[in-house]
Design a protein around this motif. Sequence first.
Motif, PDB file in Angstrom:
ATOM      1  N   GLN A 124     -13.516  -6.812 -10.880  1.00 23.63           N
ATOM      2  CA  GLN A 124     -14.592  -6.159 -10.130  1.00 23.63           C
ATOM      3  C   GLN A 124     -15.528  -7.232  -9.577  1.00 23.63           C
ATOM      4  OE1 GLN A 124     -17.814  -3.839 -12.160  1.00 23.63           O
ATOM      5  NE2 GLN A 124     -17.021  -2.133 -10.943  1.00 23.63           N
ATOM      6  N   GLY A 125     -15.988  -7.033  -8.347  1.00 27.98           N
ATOM      7  CA  GLY A 125     -16.923  -7.984  -7.767  1.00 27.98           C
ATOM      8  C   GLY A 125     -17.123  -7.772  -6.276  1.00 27.98           C
ATOM      9  N   GLU A 126     -18.013  -8.634  -5.698  1.00 29.00           N
ATOM     10  CA  GLU A 126     -18.270  -8.596  -4.256  1.00 29.00           C
ATOM     11  C   GLU A 126     -17.203  -9.406  -3.540  1.00 29.00           C
ATOM     12  OE1 GLU A 126     -22.079  -9.774  -2.918  1.00 29.00           O
ATOM     13  OE2 GLU A 126     -23.174  -8.298  -4.121  1.00 29.00           O
ATOM     14  N   ILE A 127     -16.796  -8.920  -2.389  1.00 30.15           N
ATOM     15  CA  ILE A 127     -15.788  -9.614  -1.596  1.00 30.15           C
ATOM     16  C   ILE A 127     -16.077  -9.353  -0.119  1.00 30.15           C
ATOM     17  CG2 ILE A 127     -14.169  -7.666  -1.660  1.00 30.15           C
ATOM     18  CD1 ILE A 127     -11.902  -9.726  -1.808  1.00 30.15           C
ATOM     19  N   TRP A 128     -15.774 -10.348   0.707  1.00 30.59           N
ATOM     20  CA  TRP A 128     -15.912 -10.161   2.152  1.00 30.59           C
ATOM     21  C   TRP A 128     -14.533  -9.807   2.713  1.00 30.59           C
ATOM     22  CZ3 TRP A 128     -20.417 -10.126   4.865  1.00 30.59           C
ATOM     23  CH2 TRP A 128     -21.549 -10.579   4.193  1.00 30.59           C
ATOM     24  N   ASN A 129     -14.417  -8.618   3.315  1.00 33.21           N
ATOM     25  CA  ASN A 129     -13.184  -8.174   3.941  1.00 33.21           C
ATOM     26  C   ASN A 129     -13.379  -7.998   5.440  1.00 33.21           C
ATOM     27  OD1 ASN A 129     -11.308  -8.228   1.906  1.00 33.21           O
ATOM     28  ND2 ASN A 129     -11.667  -6.139   1.228  1.00 33.21           N
ATOM     29  N   ARG A 130     -12.288  -7.718   6.141  1.00 35.86           N
ATOM     30  CA  ARG A 130     -12.340  -7.601   7.602  1.00 35.86           C
ATOM     31  C   ARG A 130     -11.837  -6.226   8.029  1.00 35.86           C
ATOM     32  NH1 ARG A 130     -12.683 -11.579  11.364  1.00 35.86           N
ATOM     33  NH2 ARG A 130     -12.164 -13.166   9.782  1.00 35.86           N
ATOM     34  N   ARG A 131     -12.604  -5.582   8.897  1.00 39.56           N
ATOM     35  CA  ARG A 131     -12.197  -4.281   9.432  1.00 39.56           C
ATOM     36  C   ARG A 131     -11.130  -4.474  10.520  1.00 39.56           C
ATOM     37  NH1 ARG A 131     -16.857  -1.415   7.447  1.00 39.56           N
ATOM     38  NH2 ARG A 131     -18.780  -2.607   7.808  1.00 39.56           N
ATOM     39  N   LYS A 132     -10.576  -3.369  10.959  1.00 36.91           N
ATOM     40  CA  LYS A 132      -9.544  -3.411  12.001  1.00 36.91           C
ATOM     41  C   LYS A 132     -10.091  -4.031  13.288  1.00 36.91           C
ATOM     42  CE  LYS A 132      -6.512  -0.388  14.737  1.00 36.91           C
ATOM     43  NZ  LYS A 132      -6.111   1.008  15.003  1.00 36.91           N
ATOM     44  N   THR A 180     -12.503   0.756   6.731  1.00 30.50           N
ATOM     45  CA  THR A 180     -11.715  -0.337   7.302  1.00 30.50           C
ATOM     46  C   THR A 180     -11.314  -0.126   8.754  1.00 30.50           C
ATOM     47  OG1 THR A 180      -9.568   0.600   6.665  1.00 30.50           O
ATOM     48  CG2 THR A 180     -10.744  -0.719   5.009  1.00 30.50           C
ATOM     49  N   GLY A 181     -11.288   1.129   9.171  1.00 33.23           N
ATOM     50  CA  GLY A 181     -10.834   1.415  10.526  1.00 33.23           C
ATOM     51  C   GLY A 181      -9.337   1.631  10.628  1.00 33.23           C
ATOM     52  N   TYR A 182      -8.582   1.377   9.536  1.00 35.44           N
ATOM     53  CA  TYR A 182      -7.134   1.571   9.545  1.00 35.44           C
ATOM     54  C   TYR A 182      -6.790   3.002   9.141  1.00 35.44           C
ATOM     55  CZ  TYR A 182      -6.449  -3.492   9.857  1.00 35.44           C
ATOM     56  OH  TYR A 182      -6.439  -4.801  10.276  1.00 35.44           O
ATOM     57  N   HIS A 183      -5.989   3.690   9.973  1.00 40.44           N
ATOM     58  CA  HIS A 183      -5.512   5.021   9.612  1.00 40.44           C
ATOM     59  C   HIS A 183      -4.395   4.911   8.573  1.00 40.44           C
ATOM     60  CE1 HIS A 183      -7.845   7.232  12.556  1.00 40.44           C
ATOM     61  NE2 HIS A 183      -7.576   6.265  13.428  1.00 40.44           N
ATOM     62  N   ARG A 184      -4.077   6.045   7.944  1.00 41.35           N
ATOM     63  CA  ARG A 184      -3.088   6.075   6.870  1.00 41.35           C
ATOM     64  C   ARG A 184      -1.757   5.484   7.332  1.00 41.35           C
ATOM     65  NH1 ARG A 184       0.833   9.718   5.371  1.00 41.35           N
ATOM     66  NH2 ARG A 184       1.302   9.835   3.126  1.00 41.35           N
ATOM     67  N   GLU A 185      -1.315   5.884   8.511  1.00 40.28           N
ATOM     68  CA  GLU A 185      -0.022   5.438   9.007  1.00 40.28           C
ATOM     69  C   GLU A 185      -0.005   3.928   9.268  1.00 40.28           C
ATOM     70  OE1 GLU A 185      -1.856   7.802  10.325  1.00 40.28           O
ATOM     71  OE2 GLU A 185      -0.794   9.593   9.568  1.00 40.28           O
ATOM     72  N   GLU A 186      -1.166   3.362   9.622  1.00 39.83           N
ATOM     73  CA  GLU A 186      -1.251   1.935   9.915  1.00 39.83           C
ATOM     74  C   GLU A 186      -1.263   1.090   8.641  1.00 39.83           C
ATOM     75  OE1 GLU A 186      -3.831   1.600  13.961  1.00 39.83           O
ATOM     76  OE2 GLU A 186      -4.892   2.415  12.214  1.00 39.83           O
ATOM     77  N   ALA A 187      -1.714   1.697   7.540  1.00 39.55           N
ATOM     78  CA  ALA A 187      -1.876   0.940   6.298  1.00 39.55           C
ATOM     79  C   ALA A 187      -0.668   1.036   5.376  1.00 39.55           C
ATOM     80  CB  ALA A 187      -3.125   1.417   5.560  1.00 39.55           C
ATOM     81  N   ILE A 195       0.835  -1.197   0.000  1.00 42.88           N
ATOM     82  CA  ILE A 195       0.000   0.000   0.000  1.00 42.88           C
ATOM     83  C   ILE A 195       0.874   1.251   0.000  1.00 42.88           C
ATOM     84  CG2 ILE A 195      -1.757   1.299   1.258  1.00 42.88           C
ATOM     85  CD1 ILE A 195      -2.764  -1.375   2.377  1.00 42.88           C
ATOM     86  N   LEU A 196       0.626   2.134  -1.004  1.00 46.78           N
ATOM     87  CA  LEU A 196       1.374   3.386  -1.122  1.00 46.78           C
ATOM     88  C   LEU A 196       0.556   4.572  -0.640  1.00 46.78           C
ATOM     89  CD1 LEU A 196       2.919   2.873  -4.683  1.00 46.78           C
ATOM     90  CD2 LEU A 196       3.971   2.346  -2.465  1.00 46.78           C
ATOM     91  N   ARG A 197      -0.741   4.497  -0.878  1.00 48.19           N
ATOM     92  CA  ARG A 197      -1.561   5.642  -0.512  1.00 48.19           C
ATOM     93  C   ARG A 197      -2.999   5.184  -0.285  1.00 48.19           C
ATOM     94  NH1 ARG A 197      -2.248  11.417  -3.787  1.00 48.19           N
ATOM     95  NH2 ARG A 197      -3.489  12.460  -2.173  1.00 48.19           N
ATOM     96  N   VAL A 198      -3.675   5.773   0.687  1.00 48.92           N
ATOM     97  CA  VAL A 198      -5.098   5.509   0.951  1.00 48.92           C
ATOM     98  C   VAL A 198      -5.796   6.845   1.179  1.00 48.92           C
ATOM     99  CG1 VAL A 198      -4.660   3.246   1.988  1.00 48.92           C
ATOM    100  CG2 VAL A 198      -4.764   5.280   3.455  1.00 48.92           C
ATOM    101  N   ASN A 199      -7.097   6.868   0.996  1.00 46.77           N
ATOM    102  CA  ASN A 199      -7.843   8.098   1.259  1.00 46.77           C
ATOM    103  C   ASN A 199      -8.592   7.990   2.586  1.00 46.77           C
ATOM    104  OD1 ASN A 199      -9.912   6.395   0.605  1.00 46.77           O
ATOM    105  ND2 ASN A 199     -10.830   7.710  -0.950  1.00 46.77           N
TER     106      ASN A 199
END
Length: 600
Positions: free
Chosen positions: A125-133, A86-93, A75-79
């Motif tokens: 492109q599609g649906e996916i199940w991901n996990r928050r922090k 996701t609950g992850y801050h920029r510095e954490e990601a 990961i280089l950049r997030v908004n």
Amino acid sequence: MLATLSFILAMLASTAFTLKLVKLLREAREQKQRLKKIICRQRAKRKLVEEDLRIAAIAFEAQEGMVITDEHRNILRVNHAFTLITGYHREEALGKQTSLLKSGLHGAGYYEDMGRQLDTNAYWQGEIWNRRKNGEVYPEWLTITAVKNPSGKVINYVATMLDITQRKAAEAKLEHLAYHDPLTGLANRRLLIDRLQHSLLAKSRSNLYGAILFLDLDNFKTINDSSGHGKGDMLLQVAAKRLAHSIRKGDTLARHGGDEFVLLLEELSDNIRETAIETQMIATKILADLAAAYDLDHAEFHSSASIGITLFDKQSTSAEELLKQVEVAMYEAKSSGGNTFRFFDKDMLDIVNTRAALEADMRLGLQQEQFVLYYQPQVSSTGQVTGAEALVRWQHPQKGLVPPCNFIPLAEESGLIISLGAWILKTACATLAAWQKTAGKQHMTLAVNVSARQFRQCDFVAQVLGNIAHYNINASKLKLELTESLLIDNIEETIDKMNQLKAKGVGFSLDDFGTGYSSLSYLKRLPLDQLKIDQSFVRDIVSNNNDAVITRTIIALGQSLGLAVIAEGVETAAQRDFLQQQGCLSYQGYLYGKPSADLI
């Protein structure tokens, strides 16, 4: 001469110089203008670039989460939206791989397929199940685009993500509504058919029997009509909960419609006798559960159920045919008095088909005015005809005169009693109007039977008063005969309606007294004029001591309440004499005349 020539040459040289100077100045101006245009274009271009960068920056901080990675998924950049989702801050990601978000619900093959599509199409492109922090797994709509350099090598991946938790919840709710009853939360008919069809397919590979139970609540319409649909809905919800406790895991309980429920039992036994016994035990438990008192908003109600049962195996045909069979069995249970169950028998089908044909005939008969009123005289102890009871008959064009015992129960069950009762009341009032203009009949009263369902109609009082006004009859000559079933529920409304009509002069008789509820605490509050002794007590009044005692009690009760007493079913002089000795001075029966279309 030489001087002149020199002057001319000097002038020519000066002119050339001037022209050259002018040319240089013009070129200088043009160059300046070109430089100006170049500067303007560069400024405009820079402005466009700045605008594009501003728009890109705004887009990057849109509501959709965005992630930019290198070719190795680092990961280089997030908004900001990424952090919200996701609950992850920029510095954490930053510096982490996108596997940081994996939920663990997808196998390796899922991500391998994603990689193949990105390699082939540079897009996924599609649906996916991901996990928050915080560990919460959530559904996400993910779009990944591969960014390549001029040589075609992937240098970055740009992903946009949208949290679709609410959309999935809405979809689940819509799907639930499509297959479940909104009032009880049970499966609806659509889901029932689907599961029954699936069960029939499974039976082709199994020797185990299944069973279907079709339940219809007894007297539900009475409770619903008398106490309101709110109470009816509450009763259905409580009944559904009780039924849910009677089923095994894997069975299907559905609300078929109205007050009807269906229970689908699967994988019972490979022995039909054992299957029948187990199903019978379940049905018996259900009857006991549903017969218990219902506490609905601090008011106690009672109900029961009629249950039809059919068994099925791999030889069974279709879901619709099985449901038809079990409904036939349910009607057999209901016609037996309710609060019981019946197994399907093919002979029952003929009965139900006959019933359906009779109901269709009744509807047509009402439209074509095939019904007629007969009148049975009511006589005093002196032999004078004081009035009559209006009794409905069906003059069927093919079957002839159909007695009421063959169609009144069906009219009650189907709801046709409302239309039929309205016609009887209207015709009876027209008859009274004719009597008022006939010498020797002006004194006569006319008793009209009113069903509990008809009486509970919200406009019943208006119907009665409307007919009285339309035919301009003496209201005191109209006597409404009510049954004790009216006293089961909502007695206050019953008393109120009776008082409204009583105030206009309408009389009341309590029909078939002694065979039903007979609550004395309510009886003394009803604005009655008369008690009617049921013919079942009169029939053996001379030979059966129990009937004699009951009859004496009813007569004494009527006298103590200041009510007139009339006995129906009087066929012999001995019966009449016994009644007269006990103080009953009004009679109705074959001793005085059979019902006829013309009362003499």
